[in-house]
Design a protein around this motif. Structure first.
Motif, PDB file in Angstrom:
ATOM      1  N   PHE A   1       7.495 123.090 -23.815  1.00  0.00           N
ATOM      2  CA  PHE A   1       8.093 124.368 -23.481  1.00  0.00           C
ATOM      3  C   PHE A   1       8.535 125.443 -24.008  1.00  0.00           C
ATOM      4  O   PHE A   1       7.590 124.891 -25.268  1.00  0.00           O
ATOM      5  N   ARG A   2       7.977 126.562 -23.544  1.00  0.00           N
ATOM      6  CA  ARG A   2       8.009 127.464 -24.710  1.00  0.00           C
ATOM      7  C   ARG A   2       9.286 128.913 -24.577  1.00  0.00           C
ATOM      8  O   ARG A   2       9.851 128.782 -23.318  1.00  0.00           O
ATOM      9  N   ASP A   3       9.621 128.751 -25.858  1.00  0.00           N
ATOM     10  CA  ASP A   3      11.033 129.895 -25.951  1.00  0.00           C
ATOM     11  C   ASP A   3      10.185 131.159 -26.707  1.00  0.00           C
ATOM     12  O   ASP A   3       9.750 131.150 -27.376  1.00  0.00           O
ATOM     13  N   ILE A   4      11.544 131.742 -25.453  1.00  0.00           N
ATOM     14  CA  ILE A   4      11.021 133.598 -25.712  1.00  0.00           C
ATOM     15  C   ILE A   4      12.890 134.460 -25.962  1.00  0.00           C
ATOM     16  O   ILE A   4      13.063 133.376 -26.351  1.00  0.00           O
ATOM     17  N   MET A   5      11.796 135.425 -26.637  1.00  0.00           N
ATOM     18  CA  MET A   5      13.373 135.875 -27.089  1.00  0.00           C
ATOM     19  C   MET A   5      14.518 136.705 -25.906  1.00  0.00           C
ATOM     20  O   MET A   5      13.968 136.192 -24.637  1.00  0.00           O
ATOM     21  N   GLY A   6      15.078 136.182 -26.262  1.00  0.00           N
ATOM     22  CA  GLY A   6      16.611 135.890 -25.254  1.00  0.00           C
ATOM     23  C   GLY A   6      16.649 138.220 -24.332  1.00  0.00           C
ATOM     24  O   GLY A   6      16.127 138.453 -24.925  1.00  0.00           O
ATOM     25  N   LEU A   7      16.829 137.775 -23.934  1.00  0.00           N
ATOM     26  CA  LEU A   7      17.077 139.234 -22.580  1.00  0.00           C
ATOM     27  C   LEU A   7      17.721 139.747 -23.233  1.00  0.00           C
ATOM     28  O   LEU A   7      19.202 139.343 -23.196  1.00  0.00           O
ATOM     29  N   GLU A   8      18.143 141.494 -23.494  1.00  0.00           N
ATOM     30  CA  GLU A   8      19.446 141.958 -23.731  1.00  0.00           C
ATOM     31  C   GLU A   8      19.487 143.359 -22.937  1.00  0.00           C
ATOM     32  O   GLU A   8      18.353 143.301 -22.379  1.00  0.00           O
ATOM     33  N   ARG A   9      20.890 143.899 -22.381  1.00  0.00           N
ATOM     34  CA  ARG A   9      20.977 144.621 -21.721  1.00  0.00           C
ATOM     35  C   ARG A   9      20.090 146.173 -22.012  1.00  0.00           C
ATOM     36  O   ARG A   9      19.398 146.453 -21.328  1.00  0.00           O
ATOM     37  N   GLU A  10      20.211 146.399 -23.511  1.00  0.00           N
ATOM     38  CA  GLU A  10      19.365 147.926 -23.798  1.00  0.00           C
ATOM     39  C   GLU A  10      17.537 147.571 -23.904  1.00  0.00           C
ATOM     40  O   GLU A  10      17.354 146.225 -23.824  1.00  0.00           O
ATOM     41  N   VAL A  11      17.402 148.346 -22.897  1.00  0.00           N
ATOM     42  CA  VAL A  11      16.232 148.839 -22.809  1.00  0.00           C
ATOM     43  C   VAL A  11      15.105 148.278 -23.586  1.00  0.00           C
ATOM     44  O   VAL A  11      13.976 147.403 -23.480  1.00  0.00           O
ATOM     45  N   LEU A  12      15.342 148.648 -24.723  1.00  0.00           N
ATOM     46  CA  LEU A  12      14.722 148.472 -25.914  1.00  0.00           C
ATOM     47  C   LEU A  12      15.208 147.427 -26.984  1.00  0.00           C
ATOM     48  O   LEU A  12      14.830 147.251 -27.820  1.00  0.00           O
ATOM     49  N   GLU A  13      15.565 146.445 -26.553  1.00  0.00           N
ATOM     50  CA  GLU A  13      16.339 145.296 -26.853  1.00  0.00           C
ATOM     51  C   GLU A  13      15.470 144.222 -26.454  1.00  0.00           C
ATOM     52  O   GLU A  13      15.764 144.218 -24.927  1.00  0.00           O
ATOM     53  N   GLY A  14      15.713 143.361 -26.736  1.00  0.00           N
ATOM     54  CA  GLY A  14      15.117 141.732 -26.573  1.00  0.00           C
ATOM     55  C   GLY A  14      13.946 141.745 -25.750  1.00  0.00           C
ATOM     56  O   GLY A  14      13.497 142.818 -26.183  1.00  0.00           O
ATOM     57  N   SER A  15      12.924 140.920 -25.024  1.00  0.00           N
ATOM     58  CA  SER A  15      12.573 140.031 -24.201  1.00  0.00           C
ATOM     59  C   SER A  15      12.135 141.217 -23.308  1.00  0.00           C
ATOM     60  O   SER A  15      13.260 141.024 -22.590  1.00  0.00           O
ATOM     61  N   GLN A  16      11.336 142.098 -23.138  1.00  0.00           N
ATOM     62  CA  GLN A  16      11.051 142.870 -22.241  1.00  0.00           C
ATOM     63  C   GLN A  16      10.404 142.580 -20.962  1.00  0.00           C
ATOM     64  O   GLN A  16       9.468 141.597 -21.153  1.00  0.00           O
ATOM     65  N   PRO A  17      10.609 142.917 -19.982  1.00  0.00           N
ATOM     66  CA  PRO A  17       9.664 142.259 -18.809  1.00  0.00           C
ATOM     67  C   PRO A  17       8.099 141.626 -19.423  1.00  0.00           C
ATOM     68  O   PRO A  17       7.368 141.285 -19.022  1.00  0.00           O
ATOM     69  N   GLU A  18       7.576 142.850 -19.422  1.00  0.00           N
ATOM     70  CA  GLU A  18       6.062 142.980 -20.114  1.00  0.00           C
ATOM     71  C   GLU A  18       5.622 140.996 -20.554  1.00  0.00           C
ATOM     72  O   GLU A  18       4.725 141.000 -20.485  1.00  0.00           O
ATOM     73  N   ASP A  19       6.537 141.395 -21.594  1.00  0.00           N
ATOM     74  CA  ASP A  19       5.856 140.266 -22.783  1.00  0.00           C
ATOM     75  C   ASP A  19       6.810 138.622 -22.183  1.00  0.00           C
ATOM     76  O   ASP A  19       5.384 138.363 -21.676  1.00  0.00           O
ATOM     77  N   ILE A  20       7.156 138.897 -20.974  1.00  0.00           N
ATOM     78  CA  ILE A  20       7.414 137.799 -20.294  1.00  0.00           C
ATOM     79  C   ILE A  20       6.578 137.572 -19.419  1.00  0.00           C
ATOM     80  O   ILE A  20       5.895 136.026 -19.290  1.00  0.00           O
TER      81      ILE A  20
END
Length: 298
Positions: free
Chosen positions: A119-138
Motif C-alpha cells: 500500500f502506498r500512502d499519499i498526502m490527503g486531498l484538501e479543498r484549497e488549490v495549493l493545499e494537500g496532494s494535488q492531482p498531478e502528484d497522485i
C-alpha cells in the motif's frame, strides 16, 4: 317553548391510516456476503502471487480527503494479518490537516510471510488549490514516477527535475490500482473542489487502464443499525444509499465500492471487522492483478 333551531349533524372526517414507520433495513441482504469466510480469504491472500512474473509486488495507491481514514485502513489490513492492533501507518488524532507528508509504501505481513502487496500512502486531498496532494502528484505516483520518500510540496507538484522523480518507471514501479477512501459520514458533503480533483485524476488514469475502487469507511458511525450489529451492513438502506452516492461522485460501479469499519478505538481484533476488510482487499488485489495482464498497460 323555545325558538332554537335544530342543527344538522356535520360529517366527521374519515380517519387516515397512520404512515407506516420507516424501516431502516431491507428484508434480505442486497449483497450476498459470507461472514464465515475469514480463514479462506486470509489463506488465499497469503498464497497470492502476481500474474506477471516481472512484478514483485502489487502496488495499491490509497488516496482520499483529509480525515477519511486512509492510514487507518492500511493499519486495519495489517491488523487482520497480525491478529493484533498495529500502527505502521501513523494516524493523526485530528482531521484538520494531512498527517502524511511523504509518499511511503507499506508491506503487508502475515507472521513471517511478506505478502506481495504494497500500500502506498499519499498526502490527503484538501479543498484549497495549493493545499494537500494535488492531482498531478497522485497521477505521478500512480504511473510510478514518484519514488518513496518524496516530501509533498503544497505549492507545486513533483517535476522531472526532482531527485525523487523516476523518468522511465517499470511495471513494478506503477500502481496497479487506485483506492479512493471515502468517509461514509461525509459523502453528501463532498466539496466541489475535491470532486473536481477526483474527476481530473479519474480521467487521466482511466485513459491508461488503471482500475479504481472505493473503500467506504466509518460505516458504524454512519448507520445506527450497523453500529449495533455490523452484520446488518448489507441490510442497511442507509449504507446502500451512501455507497451509491460514492459511486456517483467518483464514477466507479457499485460492485467496486466496499464498505468497511476501520479499527480505531479497539484494542483487540474482531472477526466481523476482519472479514469485511479481507473481502475488500481480496477484490482490490484481484482487480489490480487483472490490470497486469491487460494489453493497455502503461
Amino acid at each position: 317553548m323555545g325558538s332554537s333551531e335544530s342543527k344538522t349533524p356535520q360529517p366527521q372526517p374519515t380517519p387516515q391510516p397512520a404512515a407506516p414507520a420507516y424501516n431502516p433495513e431491507f428484508d434480505k441482504p442486497w449483497r450476498n456476503f459470507k461472514w464465515e469466510q475469514k480463514s479462506t480469504l486470509k489463506k488465499q491472500l497469503e498464497e497470492f502471487t502476481p500474474s506477471d512474473p516481472s512484478v514483485t509486488d502489487i502496488k495499491i495507491l490509497v488516496v482520499g480527503e483529509v480525515g477519511t481514514g486512509k492510514s487507518s485502513f492500511i493499519n486495519s489490513v495489517n491488523n487482520v494479518f497480525q491478529n493484533r492492533i498495529t500502527s505502521a501507518a501513523l494516524v493523526s488524532s485530528s482531521a484538520g490537516r494531512s498527517f502524511t507528508k511523504r509518499l511511503k509504501g507499506y508491506h503487508i505481513r502475515s507472521g513471517k510471510i511478506t505478502l506481495p502487496i504494497v500500500f502506498r500512502d499519499i498526502m490527503g486531498l484538501e479543498r484549497e488549490v495549493l493545499e494537500g496532494s494535488q492531482p498531478e502528484d497522485i497521477i505521478n505516483a500512480v504511473f510510478g514516477h514518484m519514488k518513496d520518500g518524496y516530501k509533498f510540496d503544497e505549492s507545486k507538484p513533483l517535476t522531472h527535475e526532482d531527485e525523487h522523480y523516476t523518468s522511465d518507471p517499470s511495471l513494478s514501479d506503477q500502481a496497479s490500482c487506485l483506492v479512493y477512501v471515502i468517509d461514509a459520514n461525509k459523502v453528501c458533503m463532498a466539496d466541489e473542489k475535491i470532486r473536481d480533483k477526483l474527476k481530473i485524476i479519474r480521467q487521466r488514469i482511466s485513459d491508461k487502464g488503471i482500475p479504481q475502487v472505493i473503500v467506504m469507511t466509518k460505516v458504524d458511525e454512519a448507520c445506527p443499525l450497523v453500529n449495533k450489529d455490523l452484520r446488518k451492513i448489507y441490510h442497511s438502506k442507509k449504507i446502500k444509499k451512501k455507497m451509491q452516492m460514492c459511486s456517483d461522485i467518483v464514477g466507479v460501479p457499485m460492485n467496486y465500492v466496499f464498505p468497511v469499519k476501520n479499527y480505531h478505538e479497539e484494542i483487540d481484533t474482531d472477526d466481523d471487522v476482519d472479514v469485511l476488510i479481507l473481502k475488500a482487499l481480496d477484490q482490490i488485489v484481484h482487480i489490480a492483478d487483472d490490470r497486469l495482464i491487460d494489453d493497455r498497460s502503461y
